[in-house]
Design a protein around this motif. Structure first.
Motif, PDB file in Angstrom:
ATOM      1  N   CYS A 123      76.081  10.949 -44.529  1.00  0.00           N
ATOM      2  CA  CYS A 123      77.394  10.381 -44.219  1.00  0.00           C
ATOM      3  C   CYS A 123      77.429  10.389 -42.800  1.00  0.00           C
ATOM      4  CB  CYS A 123      78.633  11.405 -44.903  1.00  0.00           C
ATOM      5  SG  CYS A 123      78.847  12.587 -43.701  1.00  0.00           S
ATOM      6  N   GLU A 124      78.590   9.182 -42.212  1.00  0.00           N
ATOM      7  CA  GLU A 124      78.792   9.134 -40.862  1.00  0.00           C
ATOM      8  C   GLU A 124      80.340   9.627 -40.472  1.00  0.00           C
ATOM      9  OE1 GLU A 124      77.083   5.829 -38.210  1.00  0.00           O
ATOM     10  OE2 GLU A 124      79.360   5.144 -38.361  1.00  0.00           O
ATOM     11  N   LEU A 125      80.517  10.145 -39.313  1.00  0.00           N
ATOM     12  CA  LEU A 125      81.902  10.784 -39.028  1.00  0.00           C
ATOM     13  C   LEU A 125      82.177  10.012 -37.852  1.00  0.00           C
ATOM     14  CD1 LEU A 125      81.686  14.439 -39.797  1.00  0.00           C
ATOM     15  CD2 LEU A 125      82.459  12.736 -41.274  1.00  0.00           C
ATOM     16  N   SER A 126      83.438   9.720 -37.760  1.00  0.00           N
ATOM     17  CA  SER A 126      83.946   9.057 -36.320  1.00  0.00           C
ATOM     18  C   SER A 126      85.290   9.250 -36.144  1.00  0.00           C
ATOM     19  CB  SER A 126      83.493   7.466 -36.317  1.00  0.00           C
ATOM     20  OG  SER A 126      84.171   6.679 -37.281  1.00  0.00           O
ATOM     21  N   SER A 127      86.148   8.411 -35.115  1.00  0.00           N
ATOM     22  CA  SER A 127      87.166   8.643 -34.819  1.00  0.00           C
ATOM     23  C   SER A 127      87.962   7.591 -35.941  1.00  0.00           C
ATOM     24  CB  SER A 127      87.801   8.049 -33.642  1.00  0.00           C
ATOM     25  OG  SER A 127      87.337   6.572 -33.444  1.00  0.00           O
ATOM     26  N   LYS A 128      87.271   6.753 -36.588  1.00  0.00           N
ATOM     27  CA  LYS A 128      87.990   6.028 -37.917  1.00  0.00           C
ATOM     28  C   LYS A 128      87.826   7.059 -39.034  1.00  0.00           C
ATOM     29  CE  LYS A 128      87.139   1.632 -35.563  1.00  0.00           C
ATOM     30  NZ  LYS A 128      86.534   0.493 -35.708  1.00  0.00           N
ATOM     31  N   VAL A 129      86.652   7.338 -39.339  1.00  0.00           N
ATOM     32  CA  VAL A 129      86.565   8.364 -40.605  1.00  0.00           C
ATOM     33  C   VAL A 129      86.199   9.749 -40.194  1.00  0.00           C
ATOM     34  CG1 VAL A 129      85.133   8.716 -42.549  1.00  0.00           C
ATOM     35  CG2 VAL A 129      85.716   6.590 -41.710  1.00  0.00           C
ATOM     36  N   GLU A 149      72.651  20.483 -48.978  1.00  0.00           N
ATOM     37  CA  GLU A 149      71.574  21.061 -48.051  1.00  0.00           C
ATOM     38  C   GLU A 149      71.746  20.222 -46.948  1.00  0.00           C
ATOM     39  OE1 GLU A 149      67.181  21.214 -47.726  1.00  0.00           O
ATOM     40  OE2 GLU A 149      67.698  22.925 -49.335  1.00  0.00           O
ATOM     41  N   PHE A 150      72.205  20.591 -45.752  1.00  0.00           N
ATOM     42  CA  PHE A 150      72.382  19.962 -44.683  1.00  0.00           C
ATOM     43  C   PHE A 150      70.886  20.187 -43.829  1.00  0.00           C
ATOM     44  CE2 PHE A 150      76.590  21.232 -45.120  1.00  0.00           C
ATOM     45  CZ  PHE A 150      77.444  20.136 -45.102  1.00  0.00           C
ATOM     46  N   ARG A 151      70.387  18.964 -43.317  1.00  0.00           N
ATOM     47  CA  ARG A 151      69.009  19.063 -42.592  1.00  0.00           C
ATOM     48  C   ARG A 151      69.442  18.573 -41.121  1.00  0.00           C
ATOM     49  NH1 ARG A 151      64.247  19.009 -45.888  1.00  0.00           N
ATOM     50  NH2 ARG A 151      64.728  20.316 -47.381  1.00  0.00           N
ATOM     51  N   THR A 152      69.827  17.556 -40.622  1.00  0.00           N
ATOM     52  CA  THR A 152      70.284  17.190 -39.452  1.00  0.00           C
ATOM     53  C   THR A 152      71.525  16.504 -39.098  1.00  0.00           C
ATOM     54  OG1 THR A 152      69.355  14.775 -39.959  1.00  0.00           O
ATOM     55  CG2 THR A 152      67.712  16.212 -39.314  1.00  0.00           C
ATOM     56  N   VAL A 153      72.004  16.728 -38.101  1.00  0.00           N
ATOM     57  CA  VAL A 153      73.185  16.158 -37.407  1.00  0.00           C
ATOM     58  C   VAL A 153      72.986  15.711 -36.017  1.00  0.00           C
ATOM     59  CG1 VAL A 153      75.810  16.819 -36.783  1.00  0.00           C
ATOM     60  CG2 VAL A 153      74.525  18.234 -38.636  1.00  0.00           C
ATOM     61  N   CYS A 154      73.176  14.144 -36.214  1.00  0.00           N
ATOM     62  CA  CYS A 154      72.755  13.469 -34.764  1.00  0.00           C
ATOM     63  C   CYS A 154      73.924  12.653 -34.636  1.00  0.00           C
ATOM     64  CB  CYS A 154      71.351  12.828 -34.747  1.00  0.00           C
ATOM     65  SG  CYS A 154      71.302  11.486 -36.215  1.00  0.00           S
ATOM     66  N   LEU A 155      73.738  12.279 -33.113  1.00  0.00           N
ATOM     67  CA  LEU A 155      74.872  11.519 -32.442  1.00  0.00           C
ATOM     68  C   LEU A 155      74.286   9.788 -32.929  1.00  0.00           C
ATOM     69  CD1 LEU A 155      75.598  12.657 -29.029  1.00  0.00           C
ATOM     70  CD2 LEU A 155      77.074  12.695 -31.330  1.00  0.00           C
ATOM     71  N   GLY A 156      75.076   9.125 -33.307  1.00  0.00           N
ATOM     72  CA  GLY A 156      74.885   7.534 -33.505  1.00  0.00           C
ATOM     73  C   GLY A 156      74.704   6.777 -32.415  1.00  0.00           C
ATOM     74  N   GLU A 157      74.614   5.634 -32.713  1.00  0.00           N
ATOM     75  CA  GLU A 157      74.433   4.465 -31.571  1.00  0.00           C
ATOM     76  C   GLU A 157      75.775   4.236 -31.362  1.00  0.00           C
ATOM     77  OE1 GLU A 157      73.133  -0.155 -31.080  1.00  0.00           O
ATOM     78  OE2 GLU A 157      72.364   1.161 -32.576  1.00  0.00           O
ATOM     79  N   GLY A 158      75.984   4.261 -29.867  1.00  0.00           N
ATOM     80  CA  GLY A 158      77.470   4.051 -29.220  1.00  0.00           C
ATOM     81  C   GLY A 158      78.141   5.298 -28.827  1.00  0.00           C
ATOM     82  N   ALA A 159      77.607   6.431 -29.132  1.00  0.00           N
ATOM     83  CA  ALA A 159      78.240   7.781 -28.773  1.00  0.00           C
ATOM     84  C   ALA A 159      78.643   7.807 -27.393  1.00  0.00           C
ATOM     85  CB  ALA A 159      77.451   9.081 -29.346  1.00  0.00           C
ATOM     86  N   THR A 212      83.839  20.015 -47.146  1.00  0.00           N
ATOM     87  CA  THR A 212      84.134  19.385 -46.129  1.00  0.00           C
ATOM     88  C   THR A 212      83.642  19.356 -44.914  1.00  0.00           C
ATOM     89  OG1 THR A 212      86.406  19.348 -47.457  1.00  0.00           O
ATOM     90  CG2 THR A 212      86.388  18.471 -45.305  1.00  0.00           C
ATOM     91  N   ILE A 213      83.246  18.363 -44.381  1.00  0.00           N
ATOM     92  CA  ILE A 213      82.476  18.087 -43.083  1.00  0.00           C
ATOM     93  C   ILE A 213      83.587  17.298 -42.284  1.00  0.00           C
ATOM     94  CG2 ILE A 213      80.710  17.320 -41.912  1.00  0.00           C
ATOM     95  CD1 ILE A 213      79.273  16.722 -44.900  1.00  0.00           C
ATOM     96  N   ARG A 214      83.775  17.746 -40.947  1.00  0.00           N
ATOM     97  CA  ARG A 214      85.007  17.504 -40.297  1.00  0.00           C
ATOM     98  C   ARG A 214      84.411  17.129 -38.801  1.00  0.00           C
ATOM     99  NH1 ARG A 214      89.962  17.344 -41.562  1.00  0.00           N
ATOM    100  NH2 ARG A 214      89.573  19.075 -43.040  1.00  0.00           N
ATOM    101  N   LEU A 215      84.931  16.027 -38.189  1.00  0.00           N
ATOM    102  CA  LEU A 215      84.473  15.983 -36.826  1.00  0.00           C
ATOM    103  C   LEU A 215      85.855  16.449 -36.033  1.00  0.00           C
ATOM    104  CD1 LEU A 215      82.758  14.574 -34.540  1.00  0.00           C
ATOM    105  CD2 LEU A 215      83.842  12.491 -34.931  1.00  0.00           C
ATOM    106  N   LYS A 216      85.507  17.799 -35.681  1.00  0.00           N
ATOM    107  CA  LYS A 216      86.515  18.574 -35.126  1.00  0.00           C
ATOM    108  C   LYS A 216      86.851  18.246 -33.575  1.00  0.00           C
ATOM    109  CE  LYS A 216      89.040  22.370 -35.349  1.00  0.00           C
ATOM    110  NZ  LYS A 216      90.197  22.550 -36.260  1.00  0.00           N
ATOM    111  N   ALA A 217      86.061  17.592 -32.876  1.00  0.00           N
ATOM    112  CA  ALA A 217      86.318  17.082 -31.337  1.00  0.00           C
ATOM    113  C   ALA A 217      85.245  16.002 -31.137  1.00  0.00           C
ATOM    114  CB  ALA A 217      85.912  18.275 -30.418  1.00  0.00           C
ATOM    115  N   GLY A 218      85.653  15.078 -30.364  1.00  0.00           N
ATOM    116  CA  GLY A 218      84.855  13.813 -29.919  1.00  0.00           C
ATOM    117  C   GLY A 218      85.314  12.512 -30.976  1.00  0.00           C
ATOM    118  N   THR A 219      84.653  11.518 -30.590  1.00  0.00           N
ATOM    119  CA  THR A 219      84.687  10.417 -31.254  1.00  0.00           C
ATOM    120  C   THR A 219      83.674   9.791 -32.147  1.00  0.00           C
ATOM    121  OG1 THR A 219      84.195   9.065 -29.319  1.00  0.00           O
ATOM    122  CG2 THR A 219      86.719   9.576 -29.809  1.00  0.00           C
ATOM    123  N   GLY A 220      82.501  10.569 -31.896  1.00  0.00           N
ATOM    124  CA  GLY A 220      81.282  10.264 -32.510  1.00  0.00           C
ATOM    125  C   GLY A 220      80.861   8.805 -32.190  1.00  0.00           C
TER     126      GLY A 220
END
Length: 163
Positions: free
Chosen positions: A26-32, A50-60, A106-114
């Protein structure tokens, strides 16, 4: 992909069970800013993420992106825990190993815009019928016996003669 899980007790299940694995992303951002992972409550299965990786996407952007998960603890209460604090300059990706939670999560982007990309595995565990397992085990035993009959005895290696 489907396999029989020998360690079903690790997941809180009793008796023989089967386990299926599927890719999760899944991808989290300010829109989602959040994603809720639910299992099917209608059938007799349990769902795990089972979570494996969390990484910043293009345009972070150059900012901290904090990802938190909310899930149920051993007392049945929902708790929220940050799992990653990513920054494009110093920590663009985190490997979480085999961080597993039972649905709902529930996975949430607590801070930042992704954008922040989360990947892992979705496990579906179900109880296997006794009659289904007993038939499979008998077939496996027959195959092992057939393989033993086809094997020839081991012969020692020949020694080379010196000239």
């Amino acid at each position: 992909m489907s396999f029989e899980d020998a360690d079903s007790s690790d997941l809180g299940l009793s008796g023989p069970s089967t386990m299926e694995r599927f890719l999760f992303s899944c991808e989290l951002s300010s829109k989602v800013p959040f994603f809720t992972f639910q299992g099917d409550e209608e059938d007799d299965t349990e769902h795990f993420l089972e979570f494996r990786t969390v990484c910043l996407g293009e345009g972070a952007k150059e900012e901290s992106n904090v990802v938190e998960v909310t899930a149920m603890n051993h007392q049945g209460k929902n708790i929220s825990v940050p799992i990653a604090n990513l920054h494009i300059n110093c920590l663009p990706m985190v490997s979480l190993g085999e961080f597993e939670l039972k649905a709902p999560v529930t996975i949430r982007l607590k801070a930042g815009t992704g954008p922040v990309n989360i990947s892992g595995l979705h496990f579906i565990s179900s109880q296997a019928e006794e009659s289904d397992l007993s038939g499979d085990e008998d077939d496996d035993d027959d195959e092992l016996e057939d393989d033993d009959e086809d094997l020839s005895p081991i012969k020692p290696a020949k020694k080379k003669q010196k000239l």
